[in-house]
Design an enzyme around this catalytic site. Structure first.
Site, mmCIF file in Angstrom:
data_model
loop_
_atom_site.group_PDB
_atom_site.id
_atom_site.type_symbol
_atom_site.label_atom_id
_atom_site.label_comp_id
_atom_site.label_asym_id
_atom_site.label_seq_id
_atom_site.Cartn_x
_atom_site.Cartn_y
_atom_site.Cartn_z
ATOM 1 N N ASN A 1 -27.414 -55.044 8.298
ATOM 2 C CA ASN A 1 -26.666 -56.243 8.679
ATOM 3 C C ASN A 1 -27.572 -57.466 8.513
ATOM 4 O OD1 ASN A 1 -25.969 -58.389 10.528
ATOM 5 N ND2 ASN A 1 -24.497 -56.999 11.486
ATOM 6 N N GLY B 1 -27.307 -60.576 9.300
ATOM 7 C CA GLY B 1 -27.460 -61.424 10.488
ATOM 8 C C GLY B 1 -28.523 -60.868 11.422
ATOM 9 N N ASP C 1 -28.624 -50.772 18.310
ATOM 10 C CA ASP C 1 -27.185 -50.607 18.314
ATOM 11 C C ASP C 1 -26.688 -51.586 19.348
ATOM 12 O OD1 ASP C 1 -25.085 -49.206 16.958
ATOM 13 O OD2 ASP C 1 -24.464 -48.576 18.948
ATOM 14 N N PHE D 1 -22.757 -64.791 13.985
ATOM 15 C CA PHE D 1 -22.057 -63.750 13.225
ATOM 16 C C PHE D 1 -21.213 -62.947 14.208
ATOM 17 C CE2 PHE D 1 -24.394 -59.845 14.408
ATOM 18 C CZ PHE D 1 -25.523 -60.387 15.006
ATOM 19 N N GLY D 2 -20.457 -61.999 13.674
ATOM 20 C CA GLY D 2 -19.686 -61.089 14.524
ATOM 21 C C GLY D 2 -18.809 -61.844 15.521
ATOM 22 N N ASP E 1 -19.698 -63.880 17.887
ATOM 23 C CA ASP E 1 -20.328 -65.089 18.441
ATOM 24 C C ASP E 1 -19.349 -66.234 18.734
ATOM 25 O OD1 ASP E 1 -22.887 -64.133 18.669
ATOM 26 O OD2 ASP E 1 -23.596 -64.958 16.766
ATOM 27 N N HIS F 1 -28.792 -60.875 24.116
ATOM 28 C CA HIS F 1 -29.012 -59.456 24.444
ATOM 29 C C HIS F 1 -30.174 -58.897 23.622
ATOM 30 C CE1 HIS F 1 -26.297 -60.171 21.202
ATOM 31 N NE2 HIS F 1 -26.095 -58.902 20.896
ATOM 32 N N ARG F 2 -30.226 -59.285 22.324
ATOM 33 C CA ARG F 2 -31.323 -58.790 21.479
ATOM 34 C C ARG F 2 -32.656 -59.365 21.959
ATOM 35 N NH1 ARG F 2 -28.231 -57.449 17.876
ATOM 36 N NH2 ARG F 2 -27.516 -59.552 17.451
HETATM 37 P P1 IMP Z 1 -23.976 -52.130 14.986
HETATM 38 O O1 IMP Z 1 -24.971 -52.315 16.105
HETATM 39 O O2 IMP Z 1 -24.553 -52.443 13.661
HETATM 40 O O3 IMP Z 1 -23.256 -50.859 15.078
HETATM 41 O O4 IMP Z 1 -22.864 -53.248 15.140
HETATM 42 C C1 IMP Z 1 -22.769 -54.038 16.236
HETATM 43 C C2 IMP Z 1 -21.633 -55.004 16.082
HETATM 44 O O5 IMP Z 1 -21.547 -55.685 17.339
HETATM 45 C C3 IMP Z 1 -21.855 -56.099 15.050
HETATM 46 O O6 IMP Z 1 -21.310 -55.819 13.810
HETATM 47 C C4 IMP Z 1 -21.127 -57.281 15.701
HETATM 48 O O7 IMP Z 1 -19.780 -57.158 15.474
HETATM 49 C C5 IMP Z 1 -21.340 -57.043 17.173
HETATM 50 N N1 IMP Z 1 -22.537 -57.787 17.610
HETATM 51 C C6 IMP Z 1 -23.743 -57.291 17.947
HETATM 52 N N2 IMP Z 1 -24.610 -58.275 18.261
HETATM 53 C C7 IMP Z 1 -23.921 -59.419 18.107
HETATM 54 C C8 IMP Z 1 -24.287 -60.796 18.259
HETATM 55 O O8 IMP Z 1 -25.419 -61.195 18.574
HETATM 56 N N3 IMP Z 1 -23.300 -61.666 18.003
HETATM 57 C C9 IMP Z 1 -22.055 -61.310 17.633
HETATM 58 N N4 IMP Z 1 -21.672 -60.068 17.466
HETATM 59 C C10 IMP Z 1 -22.596 -59.116 17.696
#
Ligand code: IMP
Length: 210
Positions: free
Chosen positions: A17, A19, A76, A162-163, A165, A190-191
């Site tokens: 990903n 982002g 994750d 992204f996602g 947000d 969170h990250r």
């Molecule tokens: P994975 O951890 O790659 O399985 O996917 C996590 C999914 O959660 C991402 O594709 C986003 O849709 C969402 N996500 C995780 N962290 C963020 C963030 O910081 N902002 C927005 N969406 C997030």
């Protein structure tokens, strides 16, 4: 195992990903850790068969550490909406369908909240969760978790993140993560919180000029 990473160490980041990769590079760069991505290593994206954030992070980190021969870090993460019993949770990416369309995913969240009559900020509580897994090439793993609490708004606002947000407003702020400068988001996300735990346990030295 307790793995330590010093300046000049290589770390494989098990994410495809863009982002997230950008955020990891921003977070790790100042410590002089050389970040190489799973994509650059030719490690394919595994099917996430786990039932928890921990299981999915471990699956990705272990595969990437085996394939690269260096420690690998995977995250994750996802959005957990209180009124939806924690959904989309580990299915956050999958709610966007294929090809990924996060407007559609945000719309689904909104439709499900409307169906529950969740219109006030208190009924629209949500949190982003991030679990980091650090695996060594022998398969041993360490975990670090971070969350950020807030509420969801509609319509989506801002194009910086992204996602999900654009619909997430963290507690104590008026802007969505989509409207916030990345540096501001990185300080409270969170990250960032998971990374702070990772930093305390694993990274050696101070942030420098790398
Ligand atoms: P994975 O951890 O790659 O399985 O996917 C996590 C999914 O959660 C991402 O594709 C986003 O849709 C969402 N996500 C995780 N962290 C963020 C963030 O910081 N902002 C927005 N969406 C997030």
């Amino acid at each position: 195992m307790t793995l330590r990473l010093r300046r000049g160490s290589s770390l494989a980041v098990a994410s495809h990903n863009q982002g997230k990769l950008r955020e990891f590079r921003d977070l790790l760069g100042p410590y002089g850790v050389k970040v190489v991505s799973a994509g650059e290593l030719g490690v394919p994206e595994p099917v996430e068969t786990g039932e928890t954030f921990e299981e999915n992070a471990q699956l990705k980190a272990v595969i990437t550490a085996f394939a690269s021969g260096v420690p690998a870090l995977a995250d994750d993460s996802g959005l957990a909406v209180e009124a939806l019993g924690g959904a989309p949770g580990i299915h956050s990416a999958r709610w966007a369908g294929e090809p990924r369309d996060f407007y559609r995913a945000m719309e689904r969240v909104e439709e499900e909240l409307q169906a529950k009559g969740a219109t006030s900020p208190e009924r629209r509580r949500a949190k982003f969760v991030c679990v980091l897994c650090l695996a060594n090439p022998m398969g041993a793993a360490q975990f670090f978790e971070g969350t950020v609490e807030g509420h969801l708004v509609w319509p989506p606002r801002g194009e910086k993140g992204f996602g999900y947000d654009p619909i997430f407003v963290p507690d104590g702020y008026d802007q969505t993560f989509g409207e916030m400068d990345p540096a501001k988001k990185h300080a409270i996300s969170h990250r960032a919180n998971a990374f702070a735990a990772f930093h305390a346990a694993v990274l050696e030295g101070d942030a420098g000029q790398d």
